[in-house]
Design an enzyme around this catalytic site. Sequence first.
Site, PDB file in Angstrom:
ATOM      1  N   ALA A  62       0.837  -1.200   0.000  1.00 31.55           N
ATOM      2  CA  ALA A  62       0.000   0.000   0.000  1.00 31.55           C
ATOM      3  C   ALA A  62       0.872   1.250   0.000  1.00 31.55           C
ATOM      4  O   ALA A  62       2.007   1.241   0.467  1.00 31.55           O
ATOM      5  CB  ALA A  62      -0.912  -0.006   1.223  1.00 31.55           C
ATOM      6  N   ASP A  65      -0.179   3.247  -4.885  1.00 29.45           N
ATOM      7  CA  ASP A  65      -1.408   3.539  -5.626  1.00 29.45           C
ATOM      8  C   ASP A  65      -2.520   3.797  -4.619  1.00 29.45           C
ATOM      9  O   ASP A  65      -3.395   2.965  -4.387  1.00 29.45           O
ATOM     10  CB  ASP A  65      -1.753   2.372  -6.553  1.00 29.45           C
ATOM     11  CG  ASP A  65      -2.859   2.704  -7.546  1.00 29.45           C
ATOM     12  OD1 ASP A  65      -3.298   3.868  -7.569  1.00 29.45           O
ATOM     13  OD2 ASP A  65      -3.285   1.799  -8.285  1.00 29.45           O
ATOM     14  N   THR A  86      -3.373   3.775   1.471  1.00 33.83           N
ATOM     15  CA  THR A  86      -4.417   3.797   2.488  1.00 33.83           C
ATOM     16  C   THR A  86      -5.495   4.819   2.111  1.00 33.83           C
ATOM     17  O   THR A  86      -5.205   5.929   1.691  1.00 33.83           O
ATOM     18  CB  THR A  86      -3.808   4.122   3.857  1.00 33.83           C
ATOM     19  OG1 THR A  86      -2.868   3.121   4.208  1.00 33.83           O
ATOM     20  CG2 THR A  86      -4.870   4.258   4.925  1.00 33.83           C
ATOM     21  N   ASN A 111       8.881   9.126   4.229  1.00 33.93           N
ATOM     22  CA  ASN A 111       7.644   9.811   3.862  1.00 33.93           C
ATOM     23  C   ASN A 111       6.894  10.249   5.111  1.00 33.93           C
ATOM     24  O   ASN A 111       6.932   9.585   6.141  1.00 33.93           O
ATOM     25  CB  ASN A 111       6.761   8.914   2.981  1.00 33.93           C
ATOM     26  CG  ASN A 111       5.760   8.095   3.773  1.00 33.93           C
ATOM     27  OD1 ASN A 111       4.694   8.586   4.158  1.00 33.93           O
ATOM     28  ND2 ASN A 111       6.111   6.840   4.053  1.00 33.93           N
ATOM     29  N   PHE A 115      -1.630  10.032   4.856  1.00 38.03           N
ATOM     30  CA  PHE A 115      -2.868   9.466   4.289  1.00 38.03           C
ATOM     31  C   PHE A 115      -3.550  10.430   3.315  1.00 38.03           C
ATOM     32  O   PHE A 115      -4.776  10.611   3.350  1.00 38.03           O
ATOM     33  CB  PHE A 115      -3.861   9.082   5.390  1.00 38.03           C
ATOM     34  CG  PHE A 115      -3.488   7.874   6.213  1.00 38.03           C
ATOM     35  CD1 PHE A 115      -2.421   7.060   5.873  1.00 38.03           C
ATOM     36  CD2 PHE A 115      -4.217   7.544   7.355  1.00 38.03           C
ATOM     37  CE1 PHE A 115      -2.099   5.941   6.636  1.00 38.03           C
ATOM     38  CE2 PHE A 115      -3.896   6.422   8.127  1.00 38.03           C
ATOM     39  CZ  PHE A 115      -2.830   5.623   7.764  1.00 38.03           C
ATOM     40  N   SER A 175       0.842   3.599  10.717  1.00 38.97           N
ATOM     41  CA  SER A 175       1.532   4.719  10.083  1.00 38.97           C
ATOM     42  C   SER A 175       2.008   5.682  11.162  1.00 38.97           C
ATOM     43  O   SER A 175       1.250   6.024  12.073  1.00 38.97           O
ATOM     44  CB  SER A 175       0.597   5.461   9.127  1.00 38.97           C
ATOM     45  OG  SER A 175       1.191   6.680   8.721  1.00 38.97           O
ATOM     46  N   ASN A 246       5.179  -1.856   8.669  1.00 39.94           N
ATOM     47  CA  ASN A 246       5.098  -0.500   8.145  1.00 39.94           C
ATOM     48  C   ASN A 246       6.485   0.144   8.229  1.00 39.94           C
ATOM     49  O   ASN A 246       7.474  -0.529   8.492  1.00 39.94           O
ATOM     50  CB  ASN A 246       4.060   0.299   8.952  1.00 39.94           C
ATOM     51  CG  ASN A 246       3.330   1.336   8.113  1.00 39.94           C
ATOM     52  OD1 ASN A 246       3.937   2.060   7.334  1.00 39.94           O
ATOM     53  ND2 ASN A 246       2.017   1.417   8.278  1.00 39.94           N
TER      54      ASN A 246
END
Length: 336
Positions: A62, A65, A86, A111, A115, A175, A246
């Site tokens: 994830a 895209d 996400t 990053n 979201f 995240s 993650n």
Amino acid sequence: MLYRLARAGFFQLDAEKAHDLAISNFKRFTGTPFDLFYRQQLPHRPVQCMGLTFKNPVGLAAGLDKNGECIEAFGAMGFGFVEVGTVTPRPQAGNDKPRLFRLVHAEGIINRMGFNNLGVDHLVENVKRAKYDGIIGINIGKNKDTPIEKGAEDYLICMDKVYPYAGYIAVNISSPNTPGLRSLQYGEALDELLAALKTRQAELAAKHDKYVPLALKIAPDLSDDEIQQICQSLLKNKIDSVIATNTTLDRSLVEGMKFANEAGGLSGRPLQNRSTEVIKCLYKELGEEIPIIGVGGIDSYISAKEKLLAGAKLVQVYSGFIYQGPGLVADIVKNL
């Protein structure tokens, strides 16, 4: 060779601009003769996991895209499954730019996107239109302005909307870029969230006459005791899979490098060993009872194999794909 030439051009651009340009090109090229630049015919390596049959064990993680705009393009590259998102209930812009950084010498990426996405309804329409015969995972999260104590409501909203169209649903509580989100990984908060999700899963399975597995995505920045507690919650609530891991907040392997001090989650090669350690710890607790999807720093067949030997049933790539392109998928699948 072609990807190396393309990468040289993309890497002259700001990281997020390069990402957006790539997504735009994939959308434009899909279904045209230009998709020959990335289309690959790979051997069939079917894997049974979560009651589903995956064409091969290599998936797209994830984050690449987010809105499900390029599912067919990634399918053409040979991915055995594609995880989009996400996605959140409502569209949101994410954090301020710049928010995406390449650590080229470490083949890593930092990053703090936050979201950014066009909302769950937009993603669902893209998934419905996608002409892809592989498994589509949909990764769900909560909006930034939703209080953490009401976070479960956002996950349930997303779950209701994506359920009829998802091969599996990934629940992102790990995240580091949404304030307070990782607190959902612990104790009663995790148990309550998982219980609510399982209850809704049963209701939706009856409504749609379709069982869609749930996978929990966890962080690498956990102690062994914390991982054991998470495993107890996974087993207690009969969650179908766990995705490890993650991005990390740890910077010990990139200290002194350009952009190393930028806030956000670090992915890519610097995460490789830690994510494998987490997989080993999970497998020790879960065995074959709950399958593990391994992600974090996979940049070769060897690093993918290490994840599988540690206990993962499937693997996913993201940063390694950015640095190496579709050839990475072929390298892993052909050598399995």
